[in-house]
Design a protein around this motif. Sequence first.
Motif, PDB file in Angstrom:
ATOM      1  N   ALA A 168       0.826  -1.210   0.000  1.00  0.00           N
ATOM      2  CA  ALA A 168       0.000   0.000   0.000  1.00  0.00           C
ATOM      3  C   ALA A 168       0.858   1.256   0.000  1.00  0.00           C
ATOM      4  N   HIS A 216       2.378   1.960  -3.330  1.00  0.00           N
ATOM      5  CA  HIS A 216       1.385   2.580  -4.224  1.00  0.00           C
ATOM      6  C   HIS A 216       1.194   4.054  -3.882  1.00  0.00           C
ATOM      7  N   ALA A 217       1.224   4.385  -2.581  1.00  0.00           N
ATOM      8  CA  ALA A 217       1.076   5.786  -2.185  1.00  0.00           C
ATOM      9  C   ALA A 217       2.246   6.615  -2.717  1.00  0.00           C
ATOM     10  N   CYS A 230      -3.635   1.704  -3.448  1.00  0.00           N
ATOM     11  CA  CYS A 230      -3.242   1.849  -2.044  1.00  0.00           C
ATOM     12  C   CYS A 230      -4.405   1.482  -1.123  1.00  0.00           C
ATOM     13  N   CYS A 285       0.240   6.633   4.547  1.00  0.00           N
ATOM     14  CA  CYS A 285      -0.143   6.587   3.138  1.00  0.00           C
ATOM     15  C   CYS A 285      -1.001   7.797   2.765  1.00  0.00           C
TER      16      CYS A 285
END
Length: 416
Positions: A264, A267-268, A276, A318
Motif C-alpha cells: 500500500a 502505491h502511495a 493503495c 499513506c
Amino acid sequence: MSPEFWATDQMRDALGSRDMGVVVRAYRRHPSHGPRPLSQARLCRWLGITQGQLSRIETGHNRVRELEKLIDYARCLRIPSELLWFDVDDQPTRERPELSVGAMIPLPGGPMVSAAASRTEPALAESLLGTLRQYATTDNIAGPRSLLAVVPQQVAFIERLLDGTSGRGRVDLLKAGARFAEFAGWLYQDVGDLRSAMQWTSGALDMADEANDRHLASYIRMRKSNIASDARKPDLALALARAALQTPQVLAPQVRAVALRQEAYAHALKNNHDACARALEQAFRYAVSGKEAGTSNESADLANYCTTEYLEMEAAHCWVELNKPKKAISTLQEGLAAWQPTFRRDLGLCLARLGVAHARDNEPEHAVTVAEHSIAIAAQTRSHRTEKQLRRINDILLAGGARGEAQRLQHALAAL
C-alpha cells in the motif's frame, strides 16, 4: 578451504604482500565462491567488525598491524599457518576422546556415565530467539542505539556455531541467524543507515533461503521493501512487497498484513490512490483475522507488532503521501486511542506523523503541540525515522508561512 584454494596465484600474491587488507579482499573475490564475490556483509560478521571497518581495511585506509587482530583474522579465515608472515603461536592440543551419541563415559574410580543423546543446537537456537524477543522489547521501549553494539556480535556468534554444523541443527541455527540479522537491519534502518540496513537484511535472506524457510524469507523480503520505501524507491519497494506475497498459503495472517501494508505504501509513493486503498483494506482484514485466531507461534511472532493500531498509523502515512491530511488525522486519532504502551518508540513516530498531517491541513498550532509530545519520546529513543518526520513538519510550516510556529518547533528540535 582446500589446499588448492590457497595455492592459487591470487592468494599467494596477496599473502606475499603481508597486508591483511589485501588478503581479505583476495579471499572475498576468489573464483571458488562462484560468479559473485563473497559479500562484505557476510565476511564482516565472521570477523566481528562493521562493514565500514572492513571496507577501510580492504582499501588500505586502516592497515591491520596489531598481532592480536592479525591472528584473529587468520584463524577466522583458516589461513594455513605456514603461509603467514607472523607466528600464530598455535599450542599443541591434547587429543580428546571421540564421544559418539549415547556412548558410555568411564570415570576414574567411578560409574559409567551416558553421553547426552540429544543435539544441543535446537535448545541453543530457542535460547537465542528468547534473547531476541527481549531485545525487541528493549528496542520498542528505548530505541535502537543501545542494541547496535550487541546484535551484530550475536550474528557473528551464530555464524561461528554454523561452522561444522549440519542437518536439522544447522537449519535451526540458520533460522535464528536470519532473525538476528534481520533485526540488525531494522536497527540500522531506525538510526538512518539504510545502506547497512539493506546489507544486513540481504544477509538474513541468504540464511532464510538456505534454511528453506519460505515464511521467514517472505517476511524478510517485506522488510527489504520497507527499507526501499524509506529510501524513496517505490518501484523496488513494490516489487519486493509483491515477492513477499508470492507464497500466501504459508504466511501467517500478520505477515500477510504487513506485506500488504508495505504494498500500500509503495502505491502511495507512486500516487496510486485506488491500489493503495485496496491493499490497506486487505491488510486490515488479515490483521483482524490474525488477532481473532489468537495464534502464538514462531510464524505469528515475526509480525506480532502488526496490531490494528499499528496499521492505523501506517495507513495514515499513506494518506499523508496522497495529500489527504484530514483522513490521516482521523485515522491516527483512532489508532492512538488504543495504543499499547510497550510500543513507545512507535508512539513517538505516530505522533510525529500526526503532526505532519496537521501541518498539511493548515493547522500549525496543532502540529507543533503534537510534535512537542513526539520530541519528548524521540529524545529518549533517538529514532531517526521519528526525527525525519519532525523535521518534515518544520519544512511544511515554513513553506506555509507559519514562521512563529516553525520557530517554536525549531527550538524544541534543538534538544535532539
